[in-house]
Design a protein around this motif. Structure first.
Motif, PDB file in Angstrom:
ATOM      1  N   ASN A 216       0.845  -1.195   0.000  1.00  0.00           N
ATOM      2  CA  ASN A 216       0.000   0.000   0.000  1.00  0.00           C
ATOM      3  C   ASN A 216       0.878   1.242   0.000  1.00  0.00           C
ATOM      4  OD1 ASN A 216       0.903  -0.628   2.724  1.00  0.00           O
ATOM      5  ND2 ASN A 216      -0.447   1.021   3.401  1.00  0.00           N
ATOM      6  N   CYS A 217       0.272   2.410  -0.145  1.00  0.00           N
ATOM      7  CA  CYS A 217       0.985   3.684  -0.061  1.00  0.00           C
ATOM      8  C   CYS A 217       0.638   4.337   1.275  1.00  0.00           C
ATOM      9  CB  CYS A 217       0.598   4.601  -1.223  1.00  0.00           C
ATOM     10  SG  CYS A 217       1.002   3.929  -2.846  1.00  0.00           S
ATOM     11  N   HIS A 218       1.654   4.673   2.044  1.00  0.00           N
ATOM     12  CA  HIS A 218       1.442   5.217   3.391  1.00  0.00           C
ATOM     13  C   HIS A 218       1.705   6.720   3.401  1.00  0.00           C
ATOM     14  CE1 HIS A 218       1.379   4.870   7.865  1.00  0.00           C
ATOM     15  NE2 HIS A 218       2.115   5.964   7.755  1.00  0.00           N
ATOM     16  N   LEU A 219       0.761   7.475   3.970  1.00  0.00           N
ATOM     17  CA  LEU A 219       0.936   8.923   4.126  1.00  0.00           C
ATOM     18  C   LEU A 219       1.909   9.188   5.272  1.00  0.00           C
ATOM     19  CD1 LEU A 219       0.192  11.894   3.598  1.00  0.00           C
ATOM     20  CD2 LEU A 219      -1.767  11.574   5.137  1.00  0.00           C
ATOM     21  N   LEU A 220       3.064   9.769   4.944  1.00  0.00           N
ATOM     22  CA  LEU A 220       4.070  10.076   5.960  1.00  0.00           C
ATOM     23  C   LEU A 220       3.778  11.388   6.678  1.00  0.00           C
ATOM     24  CD1 LEU A 220       7.391   9.179   4.094  1.00  0.00           C
ATOM     25  CD2 LEU A 220       6.429   7.970   6.058  1.00  0.00           C
ATOM     26  N   LYS A 221       3.465  12.416   5.877  1.00  0.00           N
ATOM     27  CA  LYS A 221       3.296  13.741   6.480  1.00  0.00           C
ATOM     28  C   LYS A 221       2.560  14.665   5.516  1.00  0.00           C
ATOM     29  CE  LYS A 221       5.962  17.494   8.683  1.00  0.00           C
ATOM     30  NZ  LYS A 221       5.275  17.413   9.980  1.00  0.00           N
ATOM     31  N   THR A 222       1.679  15.484   6.060  1.00  0.00           N
ATOM     32  CA  THR A 222       1.024  16.542   5.297  1.00  0.00           C
ATOM     33  C   THR A 222       1.482  17.877   5.861  1.00  0.00           C
ATOM     34  OG1 THR A 222      -0.921  15.209   4.766  1.00  0.00           O
ATOM     35  CG2 THR A 222      -1.174  17.600   4.677  1.00  0.00           C
ATOM     36  N   MET A 223       1.903  18.773   4.982  1.00  0.00           N
ATOM     37  CA  MET A 223       2.446  20.062   5.391  1.00  0.00           C
ATOM     38  C   MET A 223       1.573  21.193   4.883  1.00  0.00           C
ATOM     39  SD  MET A 223       6.387  19.081   4.579  1.00  0.00           S
ATOM     40  CE  MET A 223       5.833  17.857   3.379  1.00  0.00           C
ATOM     41  N   ASP A 224       1.248  22.110   5.763  1.00  0.00           N
ATOM     42  CA  ASP A 224       0.557  23.338   5.384  1.00  0.00           C
ATOM     43  C   ASP A 224       1.640  24.335   4.988  1.00  0.00           C
ATOM     44  OD1 ASP A 224      -0.783  25.741   5.173  1.00  0.00           O
ATOM     45  OD2 ASP A 224      -2.089  25.367   6.872  1.00  0.00           O
ATOM     46  N   ILE A 225       1.895  24.444   3.697  1.00  0.00           N
ATOM     47  CA  ILE A 225       3.003  25.266   3.211  1.00  0.00           C
ATOM     48  C   ILE A 225       2.837  26.721   3.624  1.00  0.00           C
ATOM     49  CG2 ILE A 225       4.283  25.978   1.155  1.00  0.00           C
ATOM     50  CD1 ILE A 225       3.248  23.442  -0.214  1.00  0.00           C
ATOM     51  N   SER A 226       1.605  27.181   3.692  1.00  0.00           N
ATOM     52  CA  SER A 226       1.362  28.591   4.014  1.00  0.00           C
ATOM     53  C   SER A 226       1.753  28.943   5.448  1.00  0.00           C
ATOM     54  CB  SER A 226      -0.113  28.931   3.794  1.00  0.00           C
ATOM     55  OG  SER A 226      -0.937  28.188   4.677  1.00  0.00           O
ATOM     56  N   LYS A 227       1.894  27.921   6.313  1.00  0.00           N
ATOM     57  CA  LYS A 227       2.222  28.178   7.712  1.00  0.00           C
ATOM     58  C   LYS A 227       3.581  27.622   8.124  1.00  0.00           C
ATOM     59  CE  LYS A 227      -2.651  28.218   9.108  1.00  0.00           C
ATOM     60  NZ  LYS A 227      -3.680  27.581   9.966  1.00  0.00           N
ATOM     61  N   MET A 228       4.333  27.091   7.179  1.00  0.00           N
ATOM     62  CA  MET A 228       5.628  26.502   7.514  1.00  0.00           C
ATOM     63  C   MET A 228       6.614  27.558   7.988  1.00  0.00           C
ATOM     64  SD  MET A 228       6.273  23.542   4.633  1.00  0.00           S
ATOM     65  CE  MET A 228       7.771  22.983   5.466  1.00  0.00           C
ATOM     66  N   VAL A 229       7.410  27.204   8.981  1.00  0.00           N
ATOM     67  CA  VAL A 229       8.460  28.080   9.499  1.00  0.00           C
ATOM     68  C   VAL A 229       9.765  27.305   9.493  1.00  0.00           C
ATOM     69  CG1 VAL A 229       6.877  29.410  10.934  1.00  0.00           C
ATOM     70  CG2 VAL A 229       7.980  27.377  11.886  1.00  0.00           C
ATOM     71  N   LEU A 230      10.843  28.024   9.767  1.00  0.00           N
ATOM     72  CA  LEU A 230      12.161  27.411   9.796  1.00  0.00           C
ATOM     73  C   LEU A 230      12.167  26.232  10.767  1.00  0.00           C
ATOM     74  CD1 LEU A 230      14.998  27.835   8.570  1.00  0.00           C
ATOM     75  CD2 LEU A 230      15.595  29.089  10.654  1.00  0.00           C
ATOM     76  N   GLY A 231      12.595  25.094  10.292  1.00  0.00           N
ATOM     77  CA  GLY A 231      12.629  23.901  11.135  1.00  0.00           C
ATOM     78  C   GLY A 231      11.548  22.898  10.800  1.00  0.00           C
ATOM     79  N   ASP A 232      10.491  23.343  10.130  1.00  0.00           N
ATOM     80  CA  ASP A 232       9.398  22.431   9.795  1.00  0.00           C
ATOM     81  C   ASP A 232       9.780  21.406   8.742  1.00  0.00           C
ATOM     82  OD1 ASP A 232       7.803  23.646  11.602  1.00  0.00           O
ATOM     83  OD2 ASP A 232       6.486  24.649  10.171  1.00  0.00           O
ATOM     84  N   ALA A 233      10.863  21.680   8.009  1.00  0.00           N
ATOM     85  CA  ALA A 233      11.302  20.736   6.975  1.00  0.00           C
ATOM     86  C   ALA A 233      11.974  19.508   7.579  1.00  0.00           C
ATOM     87  CB  ALA A 233      12.245  21.421   5.990  1.00  0.00           C
ATOM     88  N   SER A 234      12.254  19.557   8.885  1.00  0.00           N
ATOM     89  CA  SER A 234      12.836  18.419   9.594  1.00  0.00           C
ATOM     90  C   SER A 234      11.723  17.679  10.341  1.00  0.00           C
ATOM     91  CB  SER A 234      13.892  18.889  10.594  1.00  0.00           C
ATOM     92  OG  SER A 234      14.929  19.590   9.944  1.00  0.00           O
ATOM     93  N   PHE A 235      11.660  16.366  10.168  1.00  0.00           N
ATOM     94  CA  PHE A 235      10.604  15.606  10.834  1.00  0.00           C
ATOM     95  C   PHE A 235      10.944  14.119  10.861  1.00  0.00           C
ATOM     96  CE2 PHE A 235       9.525  15.686   6.335  1.00  0.00           C
ATOM     97  CZ  PHE A 235       9.197  14.363   6.068  1.00  0.00           C
ATOM     98  N   THR A 236      10.267  13.412  11.723  1.00  0.00           N
ATOM     99  CA  THR A 236      10.309  11.949  11.774  1.00  0.00           C
ATOM    100  C   THR A 236       8.877  11.446  11.694  1.00  0.00           C
ATOM    101  OG1 THR A 236      12.324  11.892  13.121  1.00  0.00           O
ATOM    102  CG2 THR A 236      10.938   9.924  13.127  1.00  0.00           C
ATOM    103  N   ALA A 237       8.634  10.518  10.788  1.00  0.00           N
ATOM    104  CA  ALA A 237       7.275   9.998  10.606  1.00  0.00           C
ATOM    105  C   ALA A 237       7.298   8.479  10.568  1.00  0.00           C
ATOM    106  CB  ALA A 237       6.682  10.547   9.309  1.00  0.00           C
TER     107      ALA A 237
END
Length: 325
Positions: free
Chosen positions: A202-223
């Motif tokens: 299957n295809c698993h959703l890792l992360k959904t990002m609200d680009i309009s509210k992203m700030v420095l550091g949001d590009a780093s994540f663990t899912a």
């Protein structure tokens, strides 16, 4: 009311170039520019983060019907988002999105391109009868970012033939052991088009990002992820891809870069596994993916994947590291 002006911002100073500047100009298309918008004044700001989801030549972008046509439809079918507004097109490339916005009634369009493609874009604007404008001060108030939502997915594929050709090849190169190159090749994700017939899970959703509210550091994540086998097969790689959505439109619009959708110039990202996983239908691969910009070079992305399979014919638990350049 006359045609809106399109103002291009480029990069100057050949003697002051950094490694990042050479990176941009080596592609001559991949524009990204940190724009200071202190006290930028005038109406609202509609910001096109085209470089956020961009990696390809200018000609590839124009030929990518999925991407370009979607943007065109978003702009032309939702003119209420653009009429009399100020538009910032980040990573403008040929300026095609800026032209769309001008036609949709934008008051002013600011096109930012950090490669030499900016010169060509200016010519394109002039050829199409749109004036090159002056610098205006605008206030960033209740701006809209398009696309404003991005979702990252993961799946797993069988890919024995390609892995043997591109990875295992280094074990014996005309009688010589070059396996040290194999280790490096394994760490570099492959950007390529995956045949949907190769998909095993299957295809698993890792992360959904609200680009309009992203700030420095949001590009780093663990899912975390859980992939369930849809048939008996072998797994040689994980495959990552993304979907984008334009939720501010009158009707929800967007597109997918997944292997089951029409191909785009982004293709998919293939992460080869050190192990060949023998998996039976219904069995699960459990793991997590950690993503972060490289500390020394933030243009590179460090990826860590932890995965484990406890099946009838295969038991494995491993951590692998990748670097996306």
């Amino acid at each position: 009311m006359g045609e809106p002006d399109i103002l291009f911002f480029g990069c100057d100073g050949e003697d002051d170039k950094t490694s990042a500047d050479y990176y941009f100009n080596s592609y001559s298309h991949f524009g990204i520019h940190e724009v200071s918008v202190q006290q930028l004044g005038h109406l609202n700001l509609v910001s096109f983060l085209s470089t956020y989801l961009w990696n390809g030549s200018a000609s590839e972008m124009l030929k990518d019907v999925v991407r370009t046509k979607t943007y065109q439809n978003v702009i032309y079918r939702n003119k209420f988002l653009f009429q009399n507004k100020v538009v910032l097109d980040v990573g403008a490339g040929t300026g095609i999105l800026s032209l769309f916005c001008a036609k949709a009634g934008a008051a002013h369009v600011y096109a930012v391109e950090c490669s030499h493609m900016a010169d060509m874009a200016k010519q394109i604007v002039e050829t199409n009868g749109l004036p090159d404008g002056e610098v205006f001060k605008i206030v960033v108030d209740d701006g809209v970012v398009l696309p404003d939502e991005a979702s990252l997915y993961l799946t797993a594929i069988e890919d024995a033939e390609y892995k043997d050709d591109k990875i295992e090849f280094w074990n014996n190169v005309y009688g010589f052991d070059m396996s040290c190159i194999k280790k490096q090749a394994m760490m570099e994700p492959l950007v390529d088009t995956v045949d949907q017939k190769q998909i095993v899970t299957n295809c698993h959703l890792l992360k959904t990002m609200d680009i309009s509210k992203m700030v420095l550091g949001d590009a780093s994540f663990t899912a975390p992820f859980k992939l369930i086998a849809e048939r008996d097969d072998y797994i040689h790689a994980f495959v990552a891809y993304f979907d984008v959505s334009f939720t501010k439109c009158h009707k929800l619009m967007g597109f997918s870069t997944g292997p089951r959708s029409r191909a785009t110039h982004w293709k998919q990202t293939v992460l080869y596994l050190e192990d060949v996983l023998t998996i039976c239908e219904g069995e699960t691969i459990i793991g997590s993916m950690t993503v972060a910009p490289n500390k020394k070079n933030p243009r590179d992305i460090d990826i860590m994947v932890k995965y484990s399979l406890s099946g009838r014919r295969c038991v494995v638990s491993r951590v692998q590291f990748y670097k996306m350049r």
